[in-house]
Scaffold this motif. Structure first.
Motif, mmCIF file in Angstrom:
data_model
loop_
_atom_site.group_PDB
_atom_site.id
_atom_site.type_symbol
_atom_site.label_atom_id
_atom_site.label_comp_id
_atom_site.label_asym_id
_atom_site.label_seq_id
_atom_site.Cartn_x
_atom_site.Cartn_y
_atom_site.Cartn_z
ATOM 1 N N ALA A 127 6.904 -10.814 18.616
ATOM 2 C CA ALA A 127 6.271 -11.342 19.828
ATOM 3 C C ALA A 127 4.881 -10.738 19.989
ATOM 4 O O ALA A 127 4.509 -9.795 19.290
ATOM 5 C CB ALA A 127 7.131 -11.019 21.049
ATOM 6 N N LEU A 128 4.135 -11.298 20.922
ATOM 7 C CA LEU A 128 2.823 -10.739 21.258
ATOM 8 C C LEU A 128 2.976 -9.321 21.768
ATOM 9 O O LEU A 128 2.181 -8.432 21.459
ATOM 10 C CB LEU A 128 2.150 -11.591 22.334
ATOM 11 C CG LEU A 128 1.819 -13.026 21.968
ATOM 12 C CD1 LEU A 128 1.467 -13.823 23.208
ATOM 13 C CD2 LEU A 128 0.683 -13.044 20.956
ATOM 14 N N THR A 129 4.005 -9.114 22.582
ATOM 15 C CA THR A 129 4.321 -7.812 23.149
ATOM 16 C C THR A 129 5.809 -7.804 23.480
ATOM 17 O O THR A 129 6.411 -8.856 23.696
ATOM 18 C CB THR A 129 3.475 -7.541 24.418
ATOM 19 O OG1 THR A 129 3.724 -6.227 24.878
ATOM 20 C CG2 THR A 129 3.754 -8.540 25.517
ATOM 21 N N HIS A 130 6.371 -6.626 23.517
ATOM 22 C CA HIS A 130 7.786 -6.471 23.884
ATOM 23 C C HIS A 130 7.844 -5.618 25.146
ATOM 24 O O HIS A 130 7.468 -4.451 25.132
ATOM 25 C CB HIS A 130 8.567 -5.815 22.740
ATOM 26 C CG HIS A 130 8.599 -6.652 21.491
ATOM 27 N ND1 HIS A 130 9.480 -7.693 21.318
ATOM 28 C CD2 HIS A 130 7.829 -6.622 20.382
ATOM 29 C CE1 HIS A 130 9.271 -8.251 20.137
ATOM 30 N NE2 HIS A 130 8.269 -7.623 19.553
ATOM 31 N N CYS A 131 8.300 -6.198 26.237
ATOM 32 C CA CYS A 131 8.256 -5.524 27.539
ATOM 33 C C CYS A 131 9.569 -4.894 27.957
ATOM 34 O O CYS A 131 9.623 -4.212 28.972
ATOM 35 C CB CYS A 131 7.796 -6.516 28.608
ATOM 36 S SG CYS A 131 6.132 -7.119 28.325
ATOM 37 N N GLY A 132 10.624 -5.134 27.197
ATOM 38 C CA GLY A 132 11.926 -4.608 27.595
ATOM 39 C C GLY A 132 12.446 -3.566 26.631
ATOM 40 O O GLY A 132 11.845 -3.285 25.592
ATOM 41 N N GLU A 133 13.588 -2.997 26.980
ATOM 42 C CA GLU A 133 14.235 -2.012 26.122
ATOM 43 C C GLU A 133 14.947 -2.669 24.952
ATOM 44 O O GLU A 133 15.306 -2.008 23.985
ATOM 45 C CB GLU A 133 15.200 -1.168 26.941
ATOM 46 C CG GLU A 133 14.488 -0.285 27.955
ATOM 47 C CD GLU A 133 15.446 0.610 28.718
ATOM 48 O OE1 GLU A 133 16.564 0.852 28.236
ATOM 49 O OE2 GLU A 133 15.047 1.073 29.800
ATOM 50 N N GLU A 134 15.167 -3.973 25.049
ATOM 51 C CA GLU A 134 15.732 -4.777 23.973
ATOM 52 C C GLU A 134 14.787 -5.943 23.739
ATOM 53 O O GLU A 134 13.986 -6.289 24.603
ATOM 54 C CB GLU A 134 17.116 -5.315 24.364
ATOM 55 C CG GLU A 134 18.147 -4.242 24.596
ATOM 56 C CD GLU A 134 19.499 -4.826 24.991
ATOM 57 O OE1 GLU A 134 19.614 -6.069 25.105
ATOM 58 O OE2 GLU A 134 20.418 -4.046 25.199
#
Length: 176
Positions: A156-163
């Motif tokens: 992804a462009l960015t990963h914002c979660g813990e999963e």
């Protein structure tokens, strides 16, 4: 035009590849181009379908995806594009709520070209069936990669979660 480079959620079991591309909106048209580069022999790439069609569960294999939402609205759309030519578009009411086929689309033709060390996927889609031209969009660009060893990686462009979670609205970082 917005160029992008996707990053994997975790680096273990990730094939030696990179995923880059660009996305742009011009009027009602949204154009997105993905380039999968590197050692493609390490990626399980679905074979071309004889008659590409709407399919459920494309994310269980190598699948290019993007999510679009209107700024200020909770609902959003998920687009799934398989290198096989199969596709789907879902409409969701809120975070992972109310998933259903978006019936405004009865086909979603896109181009896939495979070379020794690259695969390109290009889509131009008319959004006028689902979104007014005057609405500003926020977009997340993602890809699921299945390796030839059956490992799944999430890009992804960015990963914002813990999963790995492509549905988190905080990851819809491109504004169009």
């Amino acid at each position: 035009m917005n160029n992008f480079s996707l990053v994997p959620f975790a680096v273990d079991s990730v094939p030696p590849i990179e995923i880059v591309g660009n996305i742009d909106r011009s009027g009602h048209l949204l154009a997105i181009d993905y380039q999968l580069l590197g050692e493609l022999d390490s990626v399980a790439i679905p074979s071309p379908a004889a008659a590409p069609s709407r399919k459920f569960g494309l994310w269980e294999a190598t699948c290019f995806e993007f999510f679009i939402g209107v700024i200020g609205d909770r609902n959003y759309w998920e687009f799934n594009l398989s290198p096989s030519g199969d596709w789907n578009v879902f409409h969701l009411d809120d975070y992972r709520q109310g998933l259903r086929d978006e019936t405004a689309f009865t086909s979603l033709p896109f181009d896939v070209d495979r070379f020794a060390n690259s695969l390109t996927l290009k889509l131009v889609v008319d959004l006028s069936q689902i979104i007014s031209i005057d609405r500003e969009l926020e977009v997340s660009v993602t890809t699921v990669i299945k390796s030839t060893q059956d490992d799944i990686s999430y890009w992804a462009l960015t990963h914002c979660g813990e999963e790995a979670d492509f549905h988190l609205r905080d990851s819809f970082v491109i504004k169009l």
